[in-house]
Design a protein around this motif. Structure first.
Motif, short mmCIF file in Angstrom:
data_model
loop_
_atom_site.label_atom_id
_atom_site.label_comp_id
_atom_site.label_asym_id
_atom_site.label_seq_id
_atom_site.Cartn_x
_atom_site.Cartn_y
_atom_site.Cartn_z
N GLN A 1 0.81 -1.22 0.00
CA GLN A 1 0.00 0.00 0.00
C GLN A 1 0.85 1.27 0.00
N ILE A 2 2.10 1.13 0.40
CA ILE A 2 2.97 2.30 0.53
C ILE A 2 3.77 2.51 -0.75
N SER A 3 3.70 3.73 -1.28
CA SER A 3 4.42 4.07 -2.51
C SER A 3 5.92 4.12 -2.24
N LEU A 4 6.69 3.37 -3.04
CA LEU A 4 8.13 3.29 -2.84
C LEU A 4 8.86 3.46 -4.17
N PRO A 5 9.84 4.37 -4.25
CA PRO A 5 10.61 4.53 -5.50
C PRO A 5 11.43 3.28 -5.81
N ASP A 6 11.99 3.22 -7.01
CA ASP A 6 12.83 2.09 -7.41
C ASP A 6 14.05 1.96 -6.50
N ASN A 7 14.58 0.76 -6.41
CA ASN A 7 15.71 0.49 -5.51
C ASN A 7 16.94 1.32 -5.81
N ASP A 8 17.15 1.70 -7.08
CA ASP A 8 18.35 2.46 -7.43
C ASP A 8 18.15 3.98 -7.31
N THR A 9 17.00 4.39 -6.79
CA THR A 9 16.75 5.82 -6.57
C THR A 9 17.72 6.38 -5.54
N ILE B 1 10.25 8.47 12.77
CA ILE B 1 10.55 8.71 11.35
C ILE B 1 12.00 9.15 11.16
N SER B 2 12.61 8.67 10.10
CA SER B 2 13.89 9.19 9.61
C SER B 2 13.65 9.72 8.21
N SER B 3 13.92 11.00 8.00
CA SER B 3 13.61 11.66 6.73
C SER B 3 14.83 11.72 5.81
N TRP B 4 14.61 11.43 4.53
CA TRP B 4 15.64 11.48 3.51
C TRP B 4 15.13 12.25 2.31
N HIS B 5 16.05 12.75 1.51
CA HIS B 5 15.72 13.60 0.37
C HIS B 5 16.02 12.89 -0.94
N ILE B 6 15.02 12.78 -1.81
CA ILE B 6 15.21 12.13 -3.11
C ILE B 6 15.77 13.15 -4.11
N ILE C 1 25.05 12.36 3.52
CA ILE C 1 25.16 10.94 3.21
C ILE C 1 24.39 10.68 1.92
N GLN C 2 25.02 9.99 0.99
CA GLN C 2 24.32 9.56 -0.21
C GLN C 2 24.07 8.06 -0.11
N SER C 3 22.85 7.65 -0.39
CA SER C 3 22.48 6.25 -0.34
C SER C 3 21.50 5.98 -1.48
N THR C 4 20.88 4.82 -1.45
CA THR C 4 19.81 4.48 -2.39
C THR C 4 18.70 3.77 -1.62
N ILE C 5 17.55 3.67 -2.24
CA ILE C 5 16.43 2.97 -1.59
C ILE C 5 16.83 1.52 -1.29
N GLY C 6 17.49 0.87 -2.25
CA GLY C 6 17.92 -0.51 -2.04
C GLY C 6 18.89 -0.67 -0.89
N ARG C 7 19.84 0.26 -0.79
CA ARG C 7 20.82 0.19 0.30
C ARG C 7 20.14 0.42 1.65
N MET C 8 19.17 1.31 1.69
CA MET C 8 18.43 1.56 2.93
C MET C 8 17.71 0.29 3.39
N GLN C 9 17.07 -0.40 2.46
CA GLN C 9 16.36 -1.63 2.81
C GLN C 9 17.32 -2.66 3.41
N GLU C 10 18.47 -2.85 2.78
CA GLU C 10 19.44 -3.82 3.26
C GLU C 10 20.04 -3.39 4.60
N ILE D 1 9.44 1.78 4.47
CA ILE D 1 10.00 2.90 3.70
C ILE D 1 8.94 3.37 2.72
N GLY D 2 8.70 4.67 2.66
CA GLY D 2 7.69 5.18 1.75
C GLY D 2 7.98 6.61 1.32
N ALA D 3 7.56 6.93 0.11
CA ALA D 3 7.70 8.29 -0.41
C ALA D 3 6.54 9.14 0.10
N VAL D 4 6.81 10.40 0.38
CA VAL D 4 5.79 11.32 0.86
C VAL D 4 5.00 11.86 -0.33
N ASN D 5 3.68 11.93 -0.16
CA ASN D 5 2.80 12.51 -1.17
C ASN D 5 2.42 13.93 -0.73
#
Length: 232
Positions: free
Chosen positions: A7-15, A82-87, A108-117, A129-133
């Motif tokens: 149900q939660i909107s999530l960008p691609d892993n390499d974002t 919550i931990s907030s990150w900037h896309i 810090i630069q990361s990616t969605i995939g790295r955050m999950q791991e 993990i979810g993108a804000v609308n």
């Protein structure tokens, strides 16, 4: 650990995602190998974790014969962290200005995939993990079919944040949360690169490099693109 939620909107892993912070907060993360997550009602935005006007009117109708229904939503904010990150594919000058002080911050630069791991070591709390609308809070609805949605919608005036969030609901943990919690993370998975504040002096850059070496980390430390020489 990270828990998927359809149900939660999530960008691609390499974002690519960024977190801008002061050196003291960064060192605390490295030394503790933990990531601070703020209690949702401690954010500056007073609307954090609340509903838009149309949704609130619907909630009032639903709670006419069940006052506890509305009370739950009012107190829920104290249990969500919550931990907030900037896309962004690139650095953001605005984010440097907002989240760092005295020209002595870093990103810090990361990616969605790295955050999950990176969330794998956290075995106490489920992490999402979810993108804000970003919506018009006077006209548009915040959906009610997911308990996290009030924390994944914000007013359009915050669109510049382009935010993605690591979020957790600790309601079932029966613990008191003061300012927030520290979640266990795999630092080496989380961090891809480190960028030094573009206006920092050489002594500060050397200090960051030396601290990384002494702590046994070998992250790639990049010069800020905003510091590049001009061409005439």
């Amino acid at each position: 650990m990270y828990v998927p939620n359809e149900q939660i909107s999530l960008p691609d892993n390499d974002t690519i995602v960024w977190k801008y912070m002061d050196l003291s907060k960064f060192l605390d993360m490295l030394l503790c190998r933990q990531m601070f997550m703020s209690r949702s009602d401690k954010f500056e935005d007073q609307y954090e974790g609340t509903f838009s006007e149309p949704t609130y009117e619907e909630l009032k109708k639903l709670s006419e014969n069940n006052p506890e229904f509305l009370d739950y939503h009012k107190t829920h904010r104290k249990n969500v962290v919550i931990s907030s990150w900037h896309i962004n594919e690139y650095e953001s000058f605005a984010m440097w200005q907002i989240f760092t002080k005295n020209n002595e911050g870093l990103a810090i630069q990361s990616t969605i995939g790295r955050m999950q791991e990176a969330l794998a070591p956290e075995n106490r709390y489920d992490m999402y993990i979810g993108a804000v609308n970003y919506i018009d809070y006077k006209k548009e609805y915040v959906p009610l079919d997911n308990a996290f949605f009030p924390f994944l919608f914000k007013r359009k005036s915050f669109q510049y944040e382009r935010e993605v969030r690591i979020i957790s609901d600790l309601s079932s943990q029966n613990i008191y949360i003061n300012e927030g919690i520290k979640a266990n993370v795999d630092i080496n998975k989380l961090i891809d690169k480190i960028y030094i504040h573009p206006k920092s002096e050489n002594w500060y850059k050397n200090l960051v490099i030396q601290l990384m070496q002494q702590l046994g980390f070998d992250f790639t430390i990049e010069k800020s693109d905003l510091e590049s020489d001009i061409f005439l």
